[in-house]
Scaffold this motif. Structure first.
Motif, PDB file in Angstrom:
ATOM      1  N   GLY A   4      -2.752  -5.614   1.619  1.00  0.00           N
ATOM      2  CA  GLY A   4      -3.368  -4.646   0.716  1.00  0.00           C
ATOM      3  C   GLY A   4      -2.400  -4.061  -0.278  1.00  0.00           C
ATOM      4  O   GLY A   4      -2.136  -2.844  -0.265  1.00  0.00           O
TER       5      GLY A   4
ATOM      6  N   ARG B 266      -5.836  -0.431   6.049  1.00  0.00           N
ATOM      7  CA  ARG B 266      -5.691  -0.738   4.630  1.00  0.00           C
ATOM      8  C   ARG B 266      -4.526  -1.670   4.320  1.00  0.00           C
ATOM      9  O   ARG B 266      -4.461  -2.221   3.219  1.00  0.00           O
TER      10      ARG B 266
ATOM     11  N   GLN C 227      -6.342  -6.390   4.153  1.00  0.00           N
ATOM     12  CA  GLN C 227      -7.678  -6.271   3.574  1.00  0.00           C
ATOM     13  C   GLN C 227      -8.499  -7.534   3.799  1.00  0.00           C
ATOM     14  O   GLN C 227      -7.963  -8.649   3.793  1.00  0.00           O
TER      15      GLN C 227
ATOM     16  N   GLY D  29       0.808  -1.220   0.000  1.00  0.00           N
ATOM     17  CA  GLY D  29       0.000   0.000   0.000  1.00  0.00           C
ATOM     18  C   GLY D  29       0.835   1.261   0.000  1.00  0.00           C
ATOM     19  O   GLY D  29       0.464   2.254   0.629  1.00  0.00           O
TER      20      GLY D  29
ATOM     21  N   ASP E  26      -1.090  -2.905  -4.032  1.00  0.00           N
ATOM     22  CA  ASP E  26      -1.682  -2.501  -5.298  1.00  0.00           C
ATOM     23  C   ASP E  26      -1.075  -3.342  -6.419  1.00  0.00           C
ATOM     24  O   ASP E  26      -0.141  -4.113  -6.217  1.00  0.00           O
TER      25      ASP E  26
END
Length: 350
Positions: A339, A326, A329, A254, A341
């Protein structure tokens, strides 16, 4: 020294020294050397040399033994042995730079020892390779067993170290003697955790030893060991401090940098303490960053067992410890994942 550098230290004594002042073999060796002096005397430890003289004092042979020692060539293994020899009023003839018995043996074998009488002060256990080589070279060897190693009376702290290593709650395991390393491995064997301990030391726990002799029992089992050039506790601490940052588990999640440690997580360089149960879940999630891990699979890594609701509770505690939700998750009806990306997931896969 470790605590001053910010470390949390868990201590487990692995050995204790049993003095042999009443031991018949030590008495006979001392009387033999008091009557027939040695040409050379190998002093391996300071505590052993002091204990030997104290025992001789109690037997009334200290004066004669000391007179002969003063006329013998004393070879000391390191600074502590040298200090004990000098404190007793003697002078060492030679001390190896490496502080190793092997260098002393190499020096002796480089000379003509045929017909020489060599006394070897043992350091807690027999030294068959050392004494055997001298005998094969023609020397008469007198072994002086001043003390021996034994397991600690209370093995609970040592057992705790094994448990902490197996469960990844420590980042490094430091050893100060070869018998200590052997004792730890023996305890792990007796409790059925030897394979798990060796796996931990080969993978996520840094094995650090005070010197190459101390490291030998672990290296023979395929464990990569770090040790300083000089066998000193201060040097060992510096070696750990230099090696651990290269040994850590690093993730980018994240947009934040995470480093997993035994007692917590560094989040962008800030230490976030994490208790053992949430930490066990984080380690499982980090094995394949970004992959969804089912709740039932997470249940199996809970240190004390539990049910699905225990996982939910632990995930909540993990998020609170990390300071954000975050990073971990929830994937509805499937489980949990870190989490990350898409860019971070592609980078990790490469």
């Amino acid at each position: 020294m470790l605590r001053r550098r910010g470390a949390e230290v868990q201590h487990g004594p692995a050995i204790r020294i049993l003095p042999l002042a009443d031991d018949l073999e030590l008495f006979e060796a001392s009387r033999d050397l008091a009557e027939r002096p040695a040409d050379k005397v190998v002093v391996t430890t300071g505590i052993g040399f002091r204990g030997w003289l104290e025992a001789a004092e109690g037997w009334g042979m200290a004066s004669e033994l000391s007179r002969h020692l003063a006329n013998s060539s004393l070879l000391t293994r390191g600074p502590k042995a040298t200090g004990a020899v000098r404190a007793a009023g003697f002078s060492e003839a030679w001390c190896p730079d490496s502080e190793s018995n092997s260098e002393i043996l190499h020096k002796l074998l480089g000379e003509d020892v045929r017909g020489l009488r060599i006394a070897v002060q043992l350091h807690g256990q027999r030294m068959p390779e050392f004494t055997g080589e001298l005998r094969r070279a023609g020397a008469e060897v007198v072994e002086v067993p001043v003390y021996r190693w034994a397991a600690p009376l209370d093995t609970a702290p040592l057992d705790g170290l094994v448990e902490a290593a197996v469960n990844r709650r420590i980042d490094a395991l430091a050893f100060t003697s070869a018998p200590a390393a052997t004792t730890l491995l023996d305890l792990a064997s007796r409790t059925g955790r030897r394979a798990a301990l060796l796996e931990a030391l080969r993978d996520h726990v840094l094995a650090a030893c005070v010197g190459p002799v101390c490291a030998r029992p672990l290296r023979e089992l395929g464990v990569a060991v770090t040790f300083p050039e000089r066998a000193r506790l201060g040097s060992l601490v510096r070696s750990i401090a230099e090696s651990l940052p290269r040994h850590g588990r690093f993730l980018r999640v994240g947009g934040q940098e995470l480093e997993l440690r035994g007692q917590g997580v560094l989040v962008d360089g800030e230490l976030r303490p994490v208790s053992p149960v949430p930490m066990a879940l984080l380690r499982k999630l980090s094995e394949q960053p970004g992959k969804v891990v089912p709740r039932q699979e997470l249940v199996r890594v809970l240190p004390n067992g539990g049910e699905a609701h225990a996982v939910e509770t632990a995930i909540g505690r993990l998020r609170a410890a990390l300071g954000t939700r975050r990073l971990v998750q929830t994937v509805v009806k499937r489980g949990y994942r870190l989490g990350m990306d898409s860019g971070e997931m592609r980078s990790h896969s490469r």
